[in-house]
Scaffold this motif. Sequence first.
Motif, PDB file in Angstrom:
ATOM      1  N   CYS A 461      28.066 -46.021 -97.642  1.00  0.00           N
ATOM      2  CA  CYS A 461      27.404 -45.863 -96.284  1.00  0.00           C
ATOM      3  C   CYS A 461      28.028 -44.647 -95.775  1.00  0.00           C
ATOM      4  CB  CYS A 461      27.591 -46.829 -95.253  1.00  0.00           C
ATOM      5  SG  CYS A 461      26.472 -48.265 -95.626  1.00  0.00           S
ATOM      6  N   SER A 462      27.461 -43.450 -95.574  1.00  0.00           N
ATOM      7  CA  SER A 462      28.025 -42.319 -95.269  1.00  0.00           C
ATOM      8  C   SER A 462      27.195 -41.783 -93.830  1.00  0.00           C
ATOM      9  CB  SER A 462      28.406 -41.552 -96.092  1.00  0.00           C
ATOM     10  OG  SER A 462      28.896 -40.367 -95.537  1.00  0.00           O
ATOM     11  N   SER A 463      27.840 -41.312 -92.790  1.00  0.00           N
ATOM     12  CA  SER A 463      27.097 -40.425 -91.706  1.00  0.00           C
ATOM     13  C   SER A 463      26.924 -39.130 -92.148  1.00  0.00           C
ATOM     14  CB  SER A 463      27.630 -40.720 -90.474  1.00  0.00           C
ATOM     15  OG  SER A 463      28.919 -40.218 -90.629  1.00  0.00           O
ATOM     16  N   ASP A 464      27.766 -38.692 -93.280  1.00  0.00           N
ATOM     17  CA  ASP A 464      27.766 -37.424 -93.824  1.00  0.00           C
ATOM     18  C   ASP A 464      26.765 -37.434 -94.989  1.00  0.00           C
ATOM     19  OD1 ASP A 464      28.204 -35.031 -94.896  1.00  0.00           O
ATOM     20  OD2 ASP A 464      30.406 -35.306 -94.967  1.00  0.00           O
ATOM     21  N   LEU A 465      25.663 -36.836 -94.688  1.00  0.00           N
ATOM     22  CA  LEU A 465      24.388 -36.787 -95.488  1.00  0.00           C
ATOM     23  C   LEU A 465      24.583 -36.101 -96.555  1.00  0.00           C
ATOM     24  CD1 LEU A 465      21.309 -37.381 -93.159  1.00  0.00           C
ATOM     25  CD2 LEU A 465      22.736 -39.109 -94.150  1.00  0.00           C
ATOM     26  N   ARG A 466      25.474 -34.953 -96.466  1.00  0.00           N
ATOM     27  CA  ARG A 466      25.531 -34.337 -97.600  1.00  0.00           C
ATOM     28  C   ARG A 466      26.670 -34.790 -98.441  1.00  0.00           C
ATOM     29  NH1 ARG A 466      28.519 -28.101 -97.995  1.00  0.00           N
ATOM     30  NH2 ARG A 466      30.013 -29.041 -96.768  1.00  0.00           N
ATOM     31  N   GLU A 467      27.396 -35.605 -98.119  1.00  0.00           N
ATOM     32  CA  GLU A 467      28.380 -36.492 -98.894  1.00  0.00           C
ATOM     33  C   GLU A 467      27.200 -37.087 -99.946  1.00  0.00           C
ATOM     34  OE1 GLU A 467      32.236 -37.872 -97.935  1.00  0.00           O
ATOM     35  OE2 GLU A 467      31.086 -39.795 -97.448  1.00  0.00           O
ATOM     36  N   VAL A 468      26.330 -37.975 -99.151  1.00  0.00           N
ATOM     37  CA  VAL A 468      25.441 -38.899 -99.882  1.00  0.00           C
ATOM     38  C   VAL A 468      24.633 -38.229-100.861  1.00  0.00           C
ATOM     39  CG1 VAL A 468      23.283 -40.400 -99.496  1.00  0.00           C
ATOM     40  CG2 VAL A 468      25.401 -40.397 -97.658  1.00  0.00           C
ATOM     41  N   SER A 469      24.113 -36.840-100.418  1.00  0.00           N
ATOM     42  CA  SER A 469      23.286 -36.298-101.490  1.00  0.00           C
ATOM     43  C   SER A 469      24.207 -35.723-102.600  1.00  0.00           C
ATOM     44  CB  SER A 469      22.740 -35.057-100.792  1.00  0.00           C
ATOM     45  OG  SER A 469      23.382 -33.964-100.496  1.00  0.00           O
ATOM     46  N   ASP A 490      17.072 -37.145-107.857  1.00  0.00           N
ATOM     47  CA  ASP A 490      16.552 -35.736-107.874  1.00  0.00           C
ATOM     48  C   ASP A 490      15.827 -35.526-106.617  1.00  0.00           C
ATOM     49  OD1 ASP A 490      17.208 -35.370-110.537  1.00  0.00           O
ATOM     50  OD2 ASP A 490      15.276 -36.022-111.131  1.00  0.00           O
ATOM     51  N   GLN A 491      15.821 -36.695-105.903  1.00  0.00           N
ATOM     52  CA  GLN A 491      15.147 -36.583-104.511  1.00  0.00           C
ATOM     53  C   GLN A 491      16.275 -36.261-103.433  1.00  0.00           C
ATOM     54  OE1 GLN A 491      12.970 -40.186-105.260  1.00  0.00           O
ATOM     55  NE2 GLN A 491      11.292 -39.068-104.375  1.00  0.00           N
ATOM     56  N   LEU A 492      17.493 -36.376-103.814  1.00  0.00           N
ATOM     57  CA  LEU A 492      18.690 -36.481-102.742  1.00  0.00           C
ATOM     58  C   LEU A 492      19.050 -35.281-102.250  1.00  0.00           C
ATOM     59  CD1 LEU A 492      20.995 -39.291-104.207  1.00  0.00           C
ATOM     60  CD2 LEU A 492      19.483 -39.540-102.500  1.00  0.00           C
ATOM     61  N   SER A 493      18.287 -34.758-100.899  1.00  0.00           N
ATOM     62  CA  SER A 493      18.994 -33.774-100.178  1.00  0.00           C
ATOM     63  C   SER A 493      19.239 -34.012 -98.728  1.00  0.00           C
ATOM     64  CB  SER A 493      17.737 -32.610-100.297  1.00  0.00           C
ATOM     65  OG  SER A 493      16.676 -33.020 -99.598  1.00  0.00           O
ATOM     66  N   VAL A 494      19.794 -33.249 -98.076  1.00  0.00           N
ATOM     67  CA  VAL A 494      20.069 -33.746 -96.723  1.00  0.00           C
ATOM     68  C   VAL A 494      19.063 -34.108 -95.789  1.00  0.00           C
ATOM     69  CG1 VAL A 494      21.180 -32.776 -94.333  1.00  0.00           C
ATOM     70  CG2 VAL A 494      22.658 -32.559 -96.676  1.00  0.00           C
ATOM     71  N   SER A 495      17.948 -32.954 -96.046  1.00  0.00           N
ATOM     72  CA  SER A 495      16.938 -33.223 -95.103  1.00  0.00           C
ATOM     73  C   SER A 495      15.835 -34.162 -95.700  1.00  0.00           C
ATOM     74  CB  SER A 495      15.926 -31.895 -95.275  1.00  0.00           C
ATOM     75  OG  SER A 495      15.785 -31.613 -96.583  1.00  0.00           O
ATOM     76  N   ALA A 496      15.940 -34.411 -97.072  1.00  0.00           N
ATOM     77  CA  ALA A 496      14.979 -35.871 -97.184  1.00  0.00           C
ATOM     78  C   ALA A 496      15.594 -37.042 -96.691  1.00  0.00           C
ATOM     79  CB  ALA A 496      14.988 -35.840 -99.036  1.00  0.00           C
ATOM     80  N   LEU A 497      16.802 -37.075 -96.896  1.00  0.00           N
ATOM     81  CA  LEU A 497      17.748 -38.391 -96.462  1.00  0.00           C
ATOM     82  C   LEU A 497      17.283 -38.530 -94.989  1.00  0.00           C
ATOM     83  CD1 LEU A 497      20.970 -37.730 -98.376  1.00  0.00           C
ATOM     84  CD2 LEU A 497      19.323 -39.873 -98.650  1.00  0.00           C
ATOM     85  N   MET A 498      17.485 -37.286 -94.141  1.00  0.00           N
ATOM     86  CA  MET A 498      17.275 -37.480 -92.583  1.00  0.00           C
ATOM     87  C   MET A 498      15.735 -37.985 -92.505  1.00  0.00           C
ATOM     88  SD  MET A 498      19.282 -36.331 -90.192  1.00  0.00           S
ATOM     89  CE  MET A 498      19.180 -36.076 -88.384  1.00  0.00           C
ATOM     90  N   GLU A 499      14.834 -37.397 -93.136  1.00  0.00           N
ATOM     91  CA  GLU A 499      13.354 -37.675 -93.010  1.00  0.00           C
ATOM     92  C   GLU A 499      13.128 -38.887 -93.097  1.00  0.00           C
ATOM     93  OE1 GLU A 499       9.724 -35.749 -94.413  1.00  0.00           O
ATOM     94  OE2 GLU A 499      11.101 -34.389 -93.939  1.00  0.00           O
ATOM     95  N   ALA A 500      13.975 -39.554 -94.467  1.00  0.00           N
ATOM     96  CA  ALA A 500      13.702 -41.123 -94.793  1.00  0.00           C
ATOM     97  C   ALA A 500      13.965 -42.059 -94.024  1.00  0.00           C
ATOM     98  CB  ALA A 500      14.286 -41.027 -96.183  1.00  0.00           C
ATOM     99  N   GLN A 501      15.142 -41.670 -93.247  1.00  0.00           N
ATOM    100  CA  GLN A 501      15.778 -42.548 -92.358  1.00  0.00           C
ATOM    101  C   GLN A 501      14.885 -42.631 -90.954  1.00  0.00           C
ATOM    102  OE1 GLN A 501      19.768 -42.134 -91.301  1.00  0.00           O
ATOM    103  NE2 GLN A 501      20.095 -40.817 -92.768  1.00  0.00           N
ATOM    104  N   PHE A 502      14.204 -41.784 -90.582  1.00  0.00           N
ATOM    105  CA  PHE A 502      13.286 -41.605 -89.446  1.00  0.00           C
ATOM    106  C   PHE A 502      12.004 -42.027 -89.592  1.00  0.00           C
ATOM    107  CE2 PHE A 502      16.678 -38.922 -87.696  1.00  0.00           C
ATOM    108  CZ  PHE A 502      16.502 -39.481 -86.385  1.00  0.00           C
ATOM    109  N   ASN A 503      11.289 -41.551 -90.722  1.00  0.00           N
ATOM    110  CA  ASN A 503       9.940 -41.711 -90.793  1.00  0.00           C
ATOM    111  C   ASN A 503       9.289 -43.020 -91.497  1.00  0.00           C
ATOM    112  OD1 ASN A 503       9.396 -39.381 -89.475  1.00  0.00           O
ATOM    113  ND2 ASN A 503       9.282 -38.186 -91.153  1.00  0.00           N
ATOM    114  N   GLN A 504       9.778 -44.044 -90.453  1.00  0.00           N
ATOM    115  CA  GLN A 504       9.380 -45.398 -91.292  1.00  0.00           C
ATOM    116  C   GLN A 504       8.578 -46.274 -90.225  1.00  0.00           C
ATOM    117  OE1 GLN A 504      10.088 -45.992 -94.106  1.00  0.00           O
ATOM    118  NE2 GLN A 504      11.637 -44.504 -94.726  1.00  0.00           N
TER     119      GLN A 504
END
Length: 517
Positions: A461-469, A490-504
């Motif tokens: 679990c990390s608030s650092d999305l770059r680390e996650v990606s 292959d889908q892991l990028s900061v913007s994709a992660l950010m979007e996935a958390q929000f657009n639910q």
Amino acid sequence: MSSAAVEARGIAKAFSGVAALRGVDLVLAEGEARGLIGENGAGKSTLINVISGALRPDAGTLRIGGEAVTLRSPQAALEEGIGTVHQQNWLVPTLTAIQNVELGREPVTRGLHLLARGSMPQSRAALEFVGLLQAAHREVASLSLAERQLIAIARAYARGSRVMIFDEPTAALSPVETHYLFEVIERLRAAGTALLYVTHRLDELAHVVDRVTVMRAGEVVGELPSSAHERELVERMAGSERVEHEIEVVGERRRSTVRDRAAEPVLRGSRLSDADGAFHDVDLEVHAGEVVALVGLPDSGAVALARTLAGAGRLRDGELRLNGAALSARTPARAVRAGIGYLAGDRKLRGVLPNFSVRDTVTLSALPTLSPTGFLRRRGERRMARELSGRCEVRAASLSMPITALSGGNQQKALFARTLATSPRVIICEDPTAGVDPGGREALYGLLAGACEHGAAVVLCSSDLREVSLISDRAVVFWRGRIVSELGRDQLSVSALMEAQFNQGPGSARTAMPTAS
Ligand SMILES: Nc1ncnc2c1ncn2[C@@H]1O[C@H](COP(=O)(O)OP(=O)(O)OP(=O)(O)O)[C@@H](O)[C@H]1O
Ligand SMILES: [Mg+2]
């Protein structure tokens, strides 16, 4: 020449004879936004503590708005126009938000009476400025870290501060909270407040500041524009002699070590629901060598699940298996014995025991594996502590010094060493590198990768999305306690992660601070 907002000259400070600052000069112009970076232990917090009145320097002078001052307390600095958001919190938890904003402003005789009402108009204006007016009468103890930071900002704003200092404010904030903090910082800048901003997340610098001062080993070693390439910043932080080892600045994606997805997973959770209602009906599998990230907004259940897996929360329903065998880890200690290691970045709340030495901190969890008594045990302990702190790049003058005397990032590295000491089968990480410098982060990612190669399973679990990606094999996305989607490697990028958390779901695109309720 107009006078600087803050002018520090020749600041020196030693702790028990060990120099933390060696004649530091720092001049911050009115309205300037300046970054301050350096490796763990470079002296950033010590310098900030001196400028904000929390520490008296051994030598050097401090001028505020051209006037020489001697700051006897953080309160005195605040009255001189210097507000600070520290690495640790300095607010009074049992008072309300607005009482904290007003703290120290009243004549003593009327003090408590006025405080109880929170009556000063500029306090309300200040809380409004940071967007927290609705929490004015809540006790600080019930507020999140992000909200407490905003109150620290409001305290300074209410006094018309000319300088606001931040010491790693985003290290433990979620991406949404970070985004909001940046908005408030932007408002401060627009109001003409000068900023001094410490961070290890170098990608933040360009958003927040114009120029960056670099410290190394208690000295200022350079100044660069915030647009400088990350590698350049890291090289300056590390010094040329270390660059060769650290040239692979965080940025290279970890090589996947998952071998066999058909094999029995190391960790398998079926229909998991927790006692507090934070997550429901969650199925999760983590294979040997795999890093699975749990992502989501702060109340999504992702973090609650990670903590429950580590024995720090209670399951109401469902079944957990470790290497195929039923697992019941009802306390953190039992989880560790069962082979589940836990590492949290919030070192103030979890993990650091103030009276422990660095050595005892590192070996604490592994003690049962060392020989039972006497000389051999002590020798084993010393060897283990030395070896692990070396691998985790803990920088300490001596392993027998108290853990709390280490810089924030070095405390974090020591906790990482402790987690690895038991060779866990599953490693649960929560913001594992919060506050750790880029070189240390690289080392810790290497150690995690090494554990994966030996078949460990990692939950991140990390608030650092770059680390996650960078280090995950896949990410499962939580929304209101349930897993709603999954992102493959292959889908892991900061913007994709950010979007996935929000657009639910409906009402999900929040820009305001999510306040705890
Ligand atoms: N209270 C203390 N007692 C003893 N030594 C201390 C104390 N506070 C800091 N030090 C030492 O001073 C040096 C500088 O520490 P400081 O906390 O300023 O580093 P930093 O640049 O803020 O690092 P980090 O990025 O890890 O937060 C370190 O070597 C640290 O061990
Ligand atoms: Mg620090």
